[in-house]
Design a protein around this motif. Structure first.
Motif, PDB file in Angstrom:
ATOM      1  N   GLN A  65      -8.392 -32.518  18.031  1.00 36.20           N
ATOM      2  CA  GLN A  65      -9.369 -31.517  17.593  1.00 36.20           C
ATOM      3  C   GLN A  65      -9.029 -31.030  16.185  1.00 36.20           C
ATOM      4  N   THR A  66     -10.046 -30.739  15.412  1.00 38.34           N
ATOM      5  CA  THR A  66      -9.834 -30.240  14.052  1.00 38.34           C
ATOM      6  C   THR A  66      -9.444 -28.773  14.076  1.00 38.34           C
ATOM      7  N   VAL A  67      -8.448 -28.431  13.265  1.00 38.35           N
ATOM      8  CA  VAL A  67      -7.994 -27.053  13.092  1.00 38.35           C
ATOM      9  C   VAL A  67      -8.605 -26.523  11.803  1.00 38.35           C
ATOM     10  N   ILE A  68      -8.998 -25.258  11.804  1.00 41.36           N
ATOM     11  CA  ILE A  68      -9.558 -24.639  10.608  1.00 41.36           C
ATOM     12  C   ILE A  68      -9.011 -23.233  10.464  1.00 41.36           C
ATOM     13  N   GLU A  69      -8.822 -22.800   9.225  1.00 36.63           N
ATOM     14  CA  GLU A  69      -8.353 -21.435   8.979  1.00 36.63           C
ATOM     15  C   GLU A  69      -8.770 -20.970   7.597  1.00 36.63           C
ATOM     16  N   ALA A  70      -8.943 -19.659   7.471  1.00 28.28           N
ATOM     17  CA  ALA A  70      -9.199 -19.010   6.182  1.00 28.28           C
ATOM     18  C   ALA A  70      -7.887 -18.436   5.672  1.00 28.28           C
ATOM     19  N   THR A  71      -7.547 -18.737   4.420  1.00 24.87           N
ATOM     20  CA  THR A  71      -6.259 -18.301   3.877  1.00 24.87           C
ATOM     21  C   THR A  71      -6.299 -18.345   2.357  1.00 24.87           C
ATOM     22  N   MET A  81       1.346 -28.639   6.835  1.00 26.17           N
ATOM     23  CA  MET A  81       2.608 -29.287   7.216  1.00 26.17           C
ATOM     24  C   MET A  81       2.652 -29.508   8.729  1.00 26.17           C
ATOM     25  N   VAL A  82       2.333 -28.466   9.486  1.00 29.49           N
ATOM     26  CA  VAL A  82       2.396 -28.543  10.950  1.00 29.49           C
ATOM     27  C   VAL A  82       1.395 -29.563  11.486  1.00 29.49           C
ATOM     28  N   CYS A  83       0.165 -29.507  10.988  1.00 33.01           N
ATOM     29  CA  CYS A  83      -0.868 -30.420  11.476  1.00 33.01           C
ATOM     30  C   CYS A  83      -0.568 -31.863  11.089  1.00 33.01           C
ATOM     31  N   ALA A  84       0.051 -32.064   9.924  1.00 35.97           N
ATOM     32  CA  ALA A  84       0.451 -33.416   9.536  1.00 35.97           C
ATOM     33  C   ALA A  84       1.463 -33.967  10.534  1.00 35.97           C
ATOM     34  N   ARG A  85       2.427 -33.145  10.912  1.00 39.85           N
ATOM     35  CA  ARG A  85       3.456 -33.599  11.858  1.00 39.85           C
ATOM     36  C   ARG A  85       2.894 -33.817  13.256  1.00 39.85           C
ATOM     37  N   LYS A  86       1.949 -32.984  13.669  1.00 40.91           N
ATOM     38  CA  LYS A  86       1.416 -33.059  15.024  1.00 40.91           C
ATOM     39  C   LYS A  86       0.174 -33.940  15.138  1.00 40.91           C
ATOM     40  N   GLY A  87      -0.421 -34.312  14.006  1.00 39.28           N
ATOM     41  CA  GLY A  87      -1.540 -35.238  14.052  1.00 39.28           C
ATOM     42  C   GLY A  87      -2.915 -34.616  14.223  1.00 39.28           C
ATOM     43  N   TYR A  88      -3.080 -33.357  13.802  1.00 40.95           N
ATOM     44  CA  TYR A  88      -4.394 -32.709  13.877  1.00 40.95           C
ATOM     45  C   TYR A  88      -5.085 -32.732  12.519  1.00 40.95           C
ATOM     46  N   PRO A  89      -6.366 -33.058  12.464  1.00 43.71           N
ATOM     47  CA  PRO A  89      -7.118 -32.858  11.212  1.00 43.71           C
ATOM     48  C   PRO A  89      -7.158 -31.365  10.891  1.00 43.71           C
ATOM     49  N   LEU A  90      -7.131 -31.032   9.608  1.00 41.29           N
ATOM     50  CA  LEU A  90      -7.104 -29.626   9.195  1.00 41.29           C
ATOM     51  C   LEU A  90      -8.097 -29.387   8.073  1.00 41.29           C
ATOM     52  N   ARG A 102      -1.647 -24.504  -4.775  1.00 42.31           N
ATOM     53  CA  ARG A 102      -1.841 -24.362  -3.333  1.00 42.31           C
ATOM     54  C   ARG A 102      -2.861 -25.371  -2.821  1.00 42.31           C
ATOM     55  N   ARG A 103      -3.967 -25.521  -3.536  1.00 37.80           N
ATOM     56  CA  ARG A 103      -4.974 -26.510  -3.127  1.00 37.80           C
ATOM     57  C   ARG A 103      -4.361 -27.903  -3.075  1.00 37.80           C
ATOM     58  N   LYS A 104      -3.625 -28.258  -4.133  1.00 41.08           N
ATOM     59  CA  LYS A 104      -3.074 -29.606  -4.216  1.00 41.08           C
ATOM     60  C   LYS A 104      -2.035 -29.852  -3.129  1.00 41.08           C
ATOM     61  N   LEU A 105      -1.213 -28.856  -2.844  1.00 35.03           N
ATOM     62  CA  LEU A 105      -0.211 -29.018  -1.803  1.00 35.03           C
ATOM     63  C   LEU A 105      -0.865 -29.273  -0.451  1.00 35.03           C
ATOM     64  N   MET A 106      -1.898 -28.520  -0.122  1.00 37.68           N
ATOM     65  CA  MET A 106      -2.575 -28.705   1.157  1.00 37.68           C
ATOM     66  C   MET A 106      -3.216 -30.082   1.237  1.00 37.68           C
ATOM     67  N   ARG A 107      -3.872 -30.478   0.173  1.00 35.08           N
ATOM     68  CA  ARG A 107      -4.500 -31.807   0.163  1.00 35.08           C
ATOM     69  C   ARG A 107      -3.441 -32.909   0.201  1.00 35.08           C
ATOM     70  N   PHE A 108      -2.282 -32.674  -0.408  1.00 36.19           N
ATOM     71  CA  PHE A 108      -1.207 -33.656  -0.380  1.00 36.19           C
ATOM     72  C   PHE A 108      -0.711 -33.876   1.047  1.00 36.19           C
ATOM     73  N   PHE A 109      -0.709 -32.819   1.852  1.00 37.83           N
ATOM     74  CA  PHE A 109      -0.352 -32.926   3.261  1.00 37.83           C
ATOM     75  C   PHE A 109      -1.457 -33.581   4.087  1.00 37.83           C
ATOM     76  N   GLY A 110      -2.633 -33.788   3.490  1.00 33.80           N
ATOM     77  CA  GLY A 110      -3.724 -34.443   4.200  1.00 33.80           C
ATOM     78  C   GLY A 110      -4.852 -33.532   4.633  1.00 33.80           C
ATOM     79  N   ALA A 111      -4.761 -32.243   4.307  1.00 37.44           N
ATOM     80  CA  ALA A 111      -5.808 -31.306   4.698  1.00 37.44           C
ATOM     81  C   ALA A 111      -7.011 -31.405   3.767  1.00 37.44           C
ATOM     82  N   LYS A 112      -8.149 -30.938   4.246  1.00 34.75           N
ATOM     83  CA  LYS A 112      -9.329 -30.772   3.406  1.00 34.75           C
ATOM     84  C   LYS A 112      -9.437 -29.298   3.037  1.00 34.75           C
ATOM     85  N   VAL A 113      -9.854 -29.018   1.806  1.00 33.17           N
ATOM     86  CA  VAL A 113      -9.921 -27.647   1.302  1.00 33.17           C
ATOM     87  C   VAL A 113     -11.354 -27.333   0.904  1.00 33.17           C
ATOM     88  N   VAL A 114     -11.930 -26.319   1.532  1.00 27.16           N
ATOM     89  CA  VAL A 114     -13.276 -25.841   1.218  1.00 27.16           C
ATOM     90  C   VAL A 114     -13.141 -24.535   0.455  1.00 27.16           C
TER      91      VAL A 114
END
Length: 497
Positions: A65-71, A81-90, A102-114
């Motif tokens: 399941q995809t995880v989403i958060e406002a931050t 970092m956590v979702c990359a290790r556990k295999g959840y889309p973020l 911050r944007r680049k770090l999150m995307r580097f971990f594989g997250a999408k940033v809106v």
């Protein structure tokens, strides 16, 4: 830490408490708990791991399941970092004025940033995250209200502080507040087990929501019903969104806070910069703000008193912000003077090595290299050809231009192991130099015609001659793309321009 861990997530927590001696001009002893030692670089790693693990236990989060958060950033990096290790889309939703790092770090971990408009502030990013989560059925972390946020700090951060101060009094604990998890979790343990400790909460002096006495209301979805009337923009990312989070409001109602201390943006920046140059500790703006408050408390407190402040993250994710705006990229006059104090390896001297000055006609070139270059330049399947080096920044610049402009091309990377066999890399360079009269790389050809090196190619795109040549040979491209191609150059080159 020592030993072998099964997962990077097992290294979260147990961050050090360090005494600050050089920066402290007060009578009290001053200490800092450095949360940048968490693997994701901030205190929010604790929340990120805890909220995901609790959701897994409760069944609120299903496999895949995809995880989403406002931050504003740190929670997003921790979750990435956590979702990359556990295999959840973020998917992370954050305001557009959060730092680029911050944007680049999150995307580097594989997250999408809106991104959400800066004018919509923190409540805007939260509303967008809720909207997306409800639309797609994604798991929303709800860091501003979930009990997990305070609970993890009660179980870990607070216990670590008590252990660090088990043989000495802790007279003051100083923190800032964003979601309120660190404040609420640590304060409720200290109030119970070290009631003599005074809890000091810092907030921006120009955005004094907590000390205003004006409460915050929320709707049934957990959204603030309005922007707090005392909110004003401030430079302390991670602190004081435009509403009082429910966790913070509950901490105030439960009398967990002894004093609310206003901190100016200027003092936050100064403290963070001094922390680096005087203590060798790299912290962000919010850490500087908390330290500024702790310095004031240390001056106010008497001899023998102990003050502990929280440093929530590292300064490296603020490189593009006002925190680093006084740092030059080029050499300062003092640095240039050091360079000129010795004769060699200077920009105003010839290089320590010299390219061959032999006329092109005197260069001995293998026939195989000449044939290879001719064949590559006139390759009918690739109208655009670039002779390049794999790790050259100027080659990267041309690649970025071609990608931005939708130009298909062949890159002949002559520094790869295949070309280095039997010295073919050097032979190709000699063949190129004999053809065009230049020893530099990259070199670009379109339809067999030489365009030039990196800056030549950028200039040709800017003045339209490259587009005209592409059109003439039938190569596709996106008209109007990358209006300022020089912006693709390495930062150190742009700084000199």
């Amino acid at each position: 830490m020592s030993g072998i861990y099964d997962s990077i997530l097992d290294t979260i927590g147990n961050t050090p408490v360090v005494r600050l001696s050089r920066i402290n001009d007060g009578a009290a002893s001053l200490y800092a708990k450095i949360e940048a030692f968490n693997p994701g670089g901030s205190v929010k790693d604790r929340l990120a791991a805890a909220v995901i693990e609790e959701a897994e236990r409760s069944g609120a989060l299903q496999p895949g399941q995809t995880v989403i958060e406002a931050t504003s950033g740190n929670t997003g990096i921790g979750l990435a970092m956590v979702c990359a290790r556990k295999g959840y889309p973020l998917v992370i939703v954050m305001p557009e004025n959060a730092s680029l790092e911050r944007r680049k770090l999150m995307r580097f971990f594989g997250a999408k940033v809106v991104l959400t408009p800066a004018v919509e502030r923190g409540s805007g990013m939260l509303a967008k995250a809720i909207e997306i989560a409800e639309t797609h059925g994604w798991f929303l972390c709800r860091q501003f209200e979930t009990p997990v946020n305070a609970d993890i700090h009660a179980r870990t951060t607070a216990r670590e502080i008590l252990t660090a101060f088990r043989d000495r009094p802790l007279d003051y604990w100083v923190t800032g507040t964003g979601t309120g998890g660190t404040l609420a979790g640590v304060a409720r343990v200290l109030k119970r087990e070290r009631p003599e400790t005074r809890i000091i909460v810092c907030e921006p002096d120009n955005s004094a929501l907590l000390s205003s006495g004006i409460s915050q209301s929320f709707d049934e979805r957990g959204l603030p019903t309005r922007t707090h009337t005392r909110f004003r923009p401030h430079p302390i990312q991670g602190w004081s969104p435009d509403f009082i989070p429910q966790i913070v409001g509950n901490a105030l109602t439960d009398d967990l806070v002894d004093e609310i201390l206003p901190v100016s943006g200027d003092s936050a920046l100064e403290a963070a910069r001094r922390l680096a140059t005087e203590e060798g500790i790299l912290s962000g703006i919010s850490g500087g703000a908390t330290l500024a408050g702790a310095l004031e408390i240390a001056r106010r407190a008497g001899q023998g008193q102990n003050v502990l402040c929280m440093l929530p993250d590292t300064g490296e994710r603020y490189l593009s912000t006002i925190l680093f705006d006084h740092i030059r990229e080029e050499m300062s006059p003092a640095e240039e003077a050091i360079s000129r104090s010795t004769p060699g390896y200077r920009f105003d001297r010839p290089p320590s090595f010299a390219l061959s000055s032999s006329p092109a006609g005197e260069i001995r070139i293998s026939q195989s290299a000449q044939f290879f270059v001719d064949e590559a330049i006139h390759d009918p399947e690739h109208r655009v050809v670039m002779f390049a080096l794999t790790w050259c920044e100027f080659c990267w610049t041309v690649r970025k231009l071609f990608e931005a402009a939708g130009i298909a091309y062949r890159s002949i990377d002559i520094d790869t192991p295949e070309f280095q066999k039997n010295g073919m890399d050097g032979e190709v360079r000699k063949a190129l130099r004999a053809r065009i009269g230049s020893p530099t790389i990259p070199q670009v050809f379109v339809g067999g015609e030489h365009v030039g090196g990196c800056t030549d190619t950028l200039a040709a795109w800017r003045d339209g001659s490259l587009a005209a040549r592409l059109a003439f040979v039938g190569a596709s491209y996106t008209p109007g793309a990358c209006a300022n191609p020089e912006s693709l150059l390495p930062q150190w080159v742009q700084a000199k321009a």
